[in-house]
Design a protein around this motif. Sequence first.
Motif, short mmCIF file in Angstrom:
data_model
loop_
_atom_site.label_atom_id
_atom_site.label_comp_id
_atom_site.label_asym_id
_atom_site.label_seq_id
_atom_site.Cartn_x
_atom_site.Cartn_y
_atom_site.Cartn_z
N ASP A 1 34.64 37.31 37.75
CA ASP A 1 34.65 37.77 36.42
C ASP A 1 36.14 38.16 36.24
O ASP A 1 36.28 39.49 36.29
CB ASP A 1 33.64 38.81 35.93
N MET A 2 37.22 37.43 35.90
CA MET A 2 38.55 37.84 35.91
C MET A 2 38.92 38.77 34.90
O MET A 2 39.71 39.76 35.20
CB MET A 2 39.24 36.47 35.76
N ASN A 3 38.26 38.86 33.61
CA ASN A 3 39.00 39.76 32.90
C ASN A 3 38.49 41.25 32.94
O ASN A 3 39.40 42.09 32.90
CB ASN A 3 38.25 39.28 31.27
N ASN A 4 37.42 41.43 33.65
CA ASN A 4 36.69 42.62 33.90
C ASN A 4 37.47 42.95 35.18
O ASN A 4 37.38 44.25 35.46
CB ASN A 4 35.19 42.69 33.88
N PHE A 5 37.82 42.14 35.99
CA PHE A 5 37.95 42.37 37.28
C PHE A 5 39.65 43.06 37.38
O PHE A 5 39.94 44.00 37.76
CB PHE A 5 38.20 40.94 38.28
N ILE A 6 40.35 42.37 36.43
CA ILE A 6 41.76 42.62 36.32
C ILE A 6 41.94 43.93 35.36
O ILE A 6 41.55 43.90 34.46
CB ILE A 6 42.47 41.68 35.85
N HIS A 7 42.41 45.34 35.89
CA HIS A 7 42.83 46.25 34.94
C HIS A 7 44.25 46.03 34.30
O HIS A 7 44.30 46.31 33.18
CB HIS A 7 43.01 47.68 35.88
N LYS A 8 44.95 45.72 35.01
CA LYS A 8 46.62 45.11 34.28
C LYS A 8 47.21 44.27 35.29
O LYS A 8 47.12 44.29 36.70
CB LYS A 8 47.21 46.56 34.21
N VAL A 9 47.94 43.59 34.62
CA VAL A 9 48.99 42.75 35.34
C VAL A 9 50.50 43.37 35.00
O VAL A 9 50.76 43.40 33.86
CB VAL A 9 48.90 41.24 34.61
N VAL A 10 51.13 43.65 36.17
CA VAL A 10 52.42 44.14 35.96
C VAL A 10 53.40 43.05 36.14
O VAL A 10 53.41 42.40 37.27
CB VAL A 10 52.59 45.43 36.89
N LEU A 11 54.55 42.95 35.40
CA LEU A 11 55.67 42.12 35.37
C LEU A 11 56.64 42.62 36.83
O LEU A 11 56.60 43.58 36.92
CB LEU A 11 56.52 42.01 34.22
N SER A 12 57.03 41.46 37.25
CA SER A 12 58.08 41.75 38.19
C SER A 12 59.26 42.70 37.51
O SER A 12 59.64 42.57 36.62
CB SER A 12 58.62 40.28 38.66
#
Length: 315
Positions: A274-285
């Motif tokens: 469950d990708m949306n609940n799995f990911i807390h945040k996505v950080v840019l390089s």
Amino acid sequence: MPHQESLYFNTPADDKKIWRYMLIDKFMAMIGKKELYFPKIKSFKDKSEGKLSDKTIMDVIKRNLLYEDAPIKKDKAFYDQKKWYESLVLMNKEVADVLNSFSFLLQDFSNHLMFCNCWFLKDDESHSMWAEYGEKSPTAIAIQTTIGDLIKTIAPTECRIHIGKIKYINYEKDHITGYEDFLTTDLTNPEKILELFYAPILHKRKIYDDEHEVRAVVSFEFICEQLLGRLYTSKIPFYSDQLFKRDIDIPLERRSETTNLMKNVPKGIGIKIDMNNFIHKVVLSPYANDYFHLQLFRLMEHNGIDPNKLEPSQI
């Protein structure tokens, strides 16, 4: 639930933060397929993956060469394989014995039957991880989640997964955990053999200790049942039946390094999440530009991931 507790894995607490650094192509594949990819460790960069420490290998060789009761010496396929080694011009009997020892058999199985998904255990970002796994690319990203959400959001499946921290040791001076008493270990005990099997993939050389690695590992018993069509037993580590038997009709220079049943083993295993609940945040390089930020925002939105989870690097 796919996650399965194991005595052989030191699983961090549910609230511990974990990170995965990657280039954009891998992130696109992950969110497009909505799955985590578990490659077999043969594809990993570290040449010591799946290997025993030098100190441990010495004890393993002693047992296989000096002890007549070593189970491997009672295996007919072991002798067949040894004869094949001895037939090579550059191979003498002593070298053939060593090559057929438990350590080499173990490495064969580790390379082809151990599937791992790797994470970085730390509260904050890591400059060294951006450099190593983000390759200082402007299109790299880092995903942040927790151990608990890694466990909870994996979709129900027959696949069983263990999660554990990597232990970093001196490969010249230290034993792999579980091999300290190998000379007297009962190699007919399936539980002990399983511990010996998992141990090498849960250890790395000290030079990597800044990675603070946690691994999600597909259960070896599951792999045996689903990919090899056999139940796990203590005989698995040895040259039993056709598992590693060479195809003798094929010229040596054309032989694949994986044969017979091993040819059915994939390069990796994808497990739904469950990708949306799995990911807390996505950080840019740290090296990203404004143009990439906009494209990544749209990519996440298109794939059902809250784009507001996208954040700039703090580095």
